[in-house]
Design a protein around this motif. Structure first.
Motif, PDB file in Angstrom:
ATOM      1  N   SER A 206       0.836  -1.198   0.000  1.00 31.05           N
ATOM      2  CA  SER A 206       0.000   0.000   0.000  1.00 31.05           C
ATOM      3  C   SER A 206       0.870   1.247   0.000  1.00 31.05           C
ATOM      4  O   SER A 206       2.053   1.213   0.353  1.00 31.05           O
ATOM      5  N   ILE A 207       0.254   2.361  -0.376  1.00 28.49           N
ATOM      6  CA  ILE A 207       0.986   3.624  -0.372  1.00 28.49           C
ATOM      7  C   ILE A 207       1.383   3.997   1.054  1.00 28.49           C
ATOM      8  O   ILE A 207       2.407   4.646   1.285  1.00 28.49           O
ATOM      9  N   HIS A 208       0.603   3.563   2.044  1.00 24.33           N
ATOM     10  CA  HIS A 208       0.956   3.828   3.440  1.00 24.33           C
ATOM     11  C   HIS A 208       2.253   3.102   3.816  1.00 24.33           C
ATOM     12  O   HIS A 208       3.104   3.658   4.522  1.00 24.33           O
ATOM     13  N   GLU A 209       2.402   1.857   3.330  1.00 21.58           N
ATOM     14  CA  GLU A 209       3.627   1.117   3.626  1.00 21.58           C
ATOM     15  C   GLU A 209       4.819   1.716   2.893  1.00 21.58           C
ATOM     16  O   GLU A 209       5.942   1.740   3.407  1.00 21.58           O
ATOM     17  N   VAL A 210       4.580   2.216   1.691  1.00 22.82           N
ATOM     18  CA  VAL A 210       5.648   2.927   0.970  1.00 22.82           C
ATOM     19  C   VAL A 210       6.131   4.096   1.814  1.00 22.82           C
ATOM     20  O   VAL A 210       7.336   4.330   1.978  1.00 22.82           O
ATOM     21  N   GLY A 211       5.184   4.852   2.363  1.00 23.54           N
ATOM     22  CA  GLY A 211       5.542   5.988   3.200  1.00 23.54           C
ATOM     23  C   GLY A 211       6.292   5.576   4.456  1.00 23.54           C
ATOM     24  O   GLY A 211       7.231   6.269   4.883  1.00 23.54           O
ATOM     25  N   GLN A 212       5.890   4.444   5.025  1.00 23.45           N
ATOM     26  CA  GLN A 212       6.577   3.957   6.218  1.00 23.45           C
ATOM     27  C   GLN A 212       8.031   3.609   5.908  1.00 23.45           C
ATOM     28  O   GLN A 212       8.944   3.905   6.701  1.00 23.45           O
ATOM     29  N   ARG A 213       8.260   2.997   4.757  1.00 21.80           N
ATOM     30  CA  ARG A 213       9.629   2.658   4.369  1.00 21.80           C
ATOM     31  C   ARG A 213      10.455   3.908   4.107  1.00 21.80           C
ATOM     32  O   ARG A 213      11.636   3.967   4.450  1.00 21.80           O
ATOM     33  N   LEU A 214       9.829   4.902   3.474  1.00 25.67           N
ATOM     34  CA  LEU A 214      10.531   6.172   3.275  1.00 25.67           C
ATOM     35  C   LEU A 214      10.889   6.799   4.614  1.00 25.67           C
ATOM     36  O   LEU A 214      11.979   7.348   4.799  1.00 25.67           O
ATOM     37  N   GLY A 215       9.946   6.715   5.557  1.00 22.64           N
ATOM     38  CA  GLY A 215      10.194   7.263   6.873  1.00 22.64           C
ATOM     39  C   GLY A 215      11.361   6.580   7.576  1.00 22.64           C
ATOM     40  O   GLY A 215      12.186   7.244   8.231  1.00 22.64           O
ATOM     41  N   ASN A 216      11.452   5.264   7.437  1.00 25.52           N
ATOM     42  CA  ASN A 216      12.569   4.522   8.031  1.00 25.52           C
ATOM     43  C   ASN A 216      13.899   4.946   7.417  1.00 25.52           C
ATOM     44  O   ASN A 216      14.909   5.087   8.121  1.00 25.52           O
ATOM     45  N   PHE A 217      13.885   5.160   6.095  1.00 21.47           N
ATOM     46  CA  PHE A 217      15.111   5.593   5.417  1.00 21.47           C
ATOM     47  C   PHE A 217      15.501   7.002   5.862  1.00 21.47           C
ATOM     48  O   PHE A 217      16.678   7.284   6.117  1.00 21.47           O
ATOM     49  N   ALA A 218      14.501   7.890   5.972  1.00 22.90           N
ATOM     50  CA  ALA A 218      14.778   9.261   6.413  1.00 22.90           C
ATOM     51  C   ALA A 218      15.320   9.265   7.847  1.00 22.90           C
ATOM     52  O   ALA A 218      16.235  10.047   8.170  1.00 22.90           O
ATOM     53  N   LYS A 219      14.770   8.409   8.695  1.00 24.63           N
ATOM     54  CA  LYS A 219      15.257   8.315  10.075  1.00 24.63           C
ATOM     55  C   LYS A 219      16.707   7.850  10.103  1.00 24.63           C
ATOM     56  O   LYS A 219      17.532   8.374  10.864  1.00 24.63           O
ATOM     57  N   PHE A 220      17.039   6.884   9.255  1.00 30.27           N
ATOM     58  CA  PHE A 220      18.409   6.394   9.154  1.00 30.27           C
ATOM     59  C   PHE A 220      19.355   7.509   8.718  1.00 30.27           C
ATOM     60  O   PHE A 220      20.521   7.562   9.134  1.00 30.27           O
ATOM     61  N   LYS A 221      18.855   8.415   7.872  1.00 31.36           N
ATOM     62  CA  LYS A 221      19.657   9.527   7.362  1.00 31.36           C
ATOM     63  C   LYS A 221      19.552  10.785   8.233  1.00 31.36           C
ATOM     64  O   LYS A 221      20.105  11.829   7.872  1.00 31.36           O
ATOM     65  N   ASP A 222      18.837  10.687   9.343  1.00 25.51           N
ATOM     66  CA  ASP A 222      18.658  11.826  10.259  1.00 25.51           C
ATOM     67  C   ASP A 222      17.987  13.018   9.593  1.00 25.51           C
ATOM     68  O   ASP A 222      18.355  14.173   9.826  1.00 25.51           O
ATOM     69  N   VAL A 223      17.016  12.734   8.741  1.00 26.31           N
ATOM     70  CA  VAL A 223      16.226  13.783   8.101  1.00 26.31           C
ATOM     71  C   VAL A 223      14.834  13.773   8.733  1.00 26.31           C
ATOM     72  O   VAL A 223      14.115  12.769   8.627  1.00 26.31           O
ATOM     73  N   PRO A 224      14.421  14.847   9.404  1.00 30.39           N
ATOM     74  CA  PRO A 224      13.063  14.904   9.970  1.00 30.39           C
ATOM     75  C   PRO A 224      12.033  14.693   8.862  1.00 30.39           C
ATOM     76  O   PRO A 224      12.085  15.365   7.821  1.00 30.39           O
ATOM     77  N   PHE A 225      11.087  13.778   9.075  1.00 28.74           N
ATOM     78  CA  PHE A 225      10.236  13.342   7.958  1.00 28.74           C
ATOM     79  C   PHE A 225       8.806  13.100   8.417  1.00 28.74           C
ATOM     80  O   PHE A 225       8.558  12.613   9.519  1.00 28.74           O
ATOM     81  N   GLU A 226       7.876  13.463   7.518  1.00 22.97           N
ATOM     82  CA  GLU A 226       6.451  13.215   7.740  1.00 22.97           C
ATOM     83  C   GLU A 226       5.836  12.809   6.411  1.00 22.97           C
ATOM     84  O   GLU A 226       6.171  13.370   5.357  1.00 22.97           O
ATOM     85  N   PHE A 227       4.959  11.827   6.459  1.00 24.83           N
ATOM     86  CA  PHE A 227       4.332  11.322   5.227  1.00 24.83           C
ATOM     87  C   PHE A 227       2.821  11.318   5.403  1.00 24.83           C
ATOM     88  O   PHE A 227       2.294  10.778   6.384  1.00 24.83           O
ATOM     89  N   ASN A 228       2.127  11.928   4.448  1.00 23.31           N
ATOM     90  CA  ASN A 228       0.664  12.011   4.515  1.00 23.31           C
ATOM     91  C   ASN A 228       0.034  11.499   3.231  1.00 23.31           C
ATOM     92  O   ASN A 228       0.582  11.686   2.129  1.00 23.31           O
TER      93      ASN A 228
END
Length: 456
Positions: A206-228
């Motif tokens: 789902s697009i929600h899971e895509v966003g969750q994976r992006l969020g995990n990658f952003a967290k790994f890169k120390d980039v504050p991230f929000e997905f809607n």
């Protein structure tokens, strides 16, 4: 008279309801009168095949079933799913023409065409490989990301409204680049619509899971991230859901969500509108208030006062109501991916088969359908640019750094790929032929505030 091809032809059986159009007992149907196909039966190169396709289209538009039958038999002897570029492309056009003909007069015919690959949901890893096959998508990602970087400079908050048929594949590289900024990354918010056209590529999450994976990658890169995700809570009837699955999707509901309150826009953030191969699926038929959904979308986006709007799509005009015009445009455009794949993938490659099957589905929609069911309605780069200017946007020229980045990307691919700068747009080319364009825009209202050298 037969046209013999040296390549071995593998037959794919396509069964229709009766044999009115094609008499299968007639192994050698009479060819059209010589004047009807004058100049078409020589070497059968691309130009001759195009003439045959146009004769068939004209016959179907005028309900001349006999001529359509005769031309299809000739095309059937040319088409091959394992042949050269023209033969493989012809097999998909022939399939689409037969599909259209079956609506006039249901038929039965065995023909040497390509098999439609059942729509398969890709994993994210498979999608990444799909996008990397040819620089069709990555060209737009690269050009857009660099211009976004330039537009958001100095902002602590960035909000990207992303409209793309490749679910968020553009953003891992962007997040990685943000993480490398010396001054530290801004906070990044990405908003995507729940609705998307049911066209390849499709993913198995789902697009929600895509966003969750992006969020995990952003967290790994120390980039504050929000997905809607917007529109996922809109209730639809079963009839509306069926319409989404088949042809169009509920764009009008999505348009109602494009307002500052629903998007939770903030005054201290840089808003970016990113459209990758998207606007073609917005209907251009004028409805209420004499405005199309496509123009309504462009106007609504302008009212959000974005820092920059990126538009990327294929440079081909498929907007005509004329079948012959669409065949000419699509045949002279869609040979490019077929030809490009010839340079590095074997004919029995599964990747190549799936990629070409996806293009085949596009060809079928362009040729077989009309009205709301025909969702592939590309505009050329010049047409889209004029539309944006009419709406009160100004084009932003791509900077030298972006041009160097795109050239570096193309160096990773076959030597046939190139790039040209046409006025303020960048155009991906294959052997000198335009493929995909990238443009950047700002609304007139904020042009003077952001210090960009924009062009009317």
């Amino acid at each position: 008279m037969h046209v013999h091809m040296k390549a071995e032809l593998k037959a794919a059986s396509i069964s229709f309801q009766n044999q009115t159009l094609f008499n299968t007992h007639q192994t050698t149907p009479p060819l059209p009168e010589p004047e009807a196909l004058k100049g078409c039966l020589g070497s059968l190169d691309g130009a001759c095949i195009e003439k045959l396709l146009l004769h068939c289209a004209s016959a179907l538009e005028s309900n001349d079933i006999t001529l359509a039958q005769q031309v299809m038999w000739v095309l059937n002897n040319v088409a091959s799913p394992l042949g050269d570029t023209n033969q493989r492309l012809t097999s998909w056009f022939l399939r689409a023409l037969i599909s259209r003909a079956s609506r006039i007069c249901p038929v039965s015919m065995n023909f040497k065409g390509s098999n439609i690959i059942q729509r398969r949901l890709m994993s994210v890893t498979e999608l990444a490989g799909y996008v990397d096959l040819i620089p069709w998508h990555r060209f737009g990602f690269c050009a857009s990301n660099n211009e976004i970087f330039k537009a958001i400079k100095g902002f602590k908050r960035v909000h990207i409204l992303d409209f793309s048929i490749t679910p968020c594949m553009q953003w891992p590289t962007f997040i990685d680049s943000l993480a490398k900024l010396q001054e530290g990354p801004p906070s990044l918010r990405i908003t995507v619509p729940f609705f998307r056209p049911m066209v390849p590529p499709l993913v198995n999450i789902s697009i929600h899971e895509v966003g969750q994976r992006l969020g995990n990658f952003a967290k790994f890169k120390d980039v504050p991230f929000e997905f809607n995700v917007i529109g996922d809570n809109v209730s639809l009837t079963s009839e509306e859901l069926s319409n989404i699955e088949s042809t169009n999707f509920h764009f009008e509901s999505m348009l109602n969500l494009l307002n500052p309150n629903m998007l939770s826009l903030r005054e201290d953030e840089a808003l970016v509108i990113n459209c990758q191969n998207w606007l073609r699926y917005l209907s251009d038929d004028r409805k209420s208030q004499n405005i199309s959904i496509r123009d309504a979308f462009i106007n609504l986006v302008k009212g959000l006062n974005p820092q920059i709007v990126l538009l990327v799509d294929e440079d081909c005009d498929l907007s005509s109501s004329s079948l012959t015009s669409r065949i000419t445009a699509s045949f002279n455009h869609l040979w490019i991916p077929f030809d490009a794949l010839d340079t590095f993938l074997p004919k029995d490659s599964c990747q190549r088969t799936e990629f070409e099957s996806d293009i085949g589905q596009k060809i079928e929609n362009i040729i077989s359908y009309e009205g709301n069911q025909r969702i592939e309605r590309l505009e050329s780069a010049l047409q889209m640019s004029q539309r944006m200017k009419n709406a009160g946007y100004f084009s932003v020229p791509f900077c030298d750094e972006t041009i160097l980045e795109v050239k570096g990307l193309l160096d990773e691919h076959a030597s046939g790929w190139g790039m040209k700068k046409d006025e303020s747009m960048l155009v991906l080319t294959w052997k000198g032929n335009s493929c995909v364009y990238a443009t950047a825009w700002v609304p007139n209202e904020i042009r003077d505030h952001i210090g960009l050298n924009a062009h009317v």
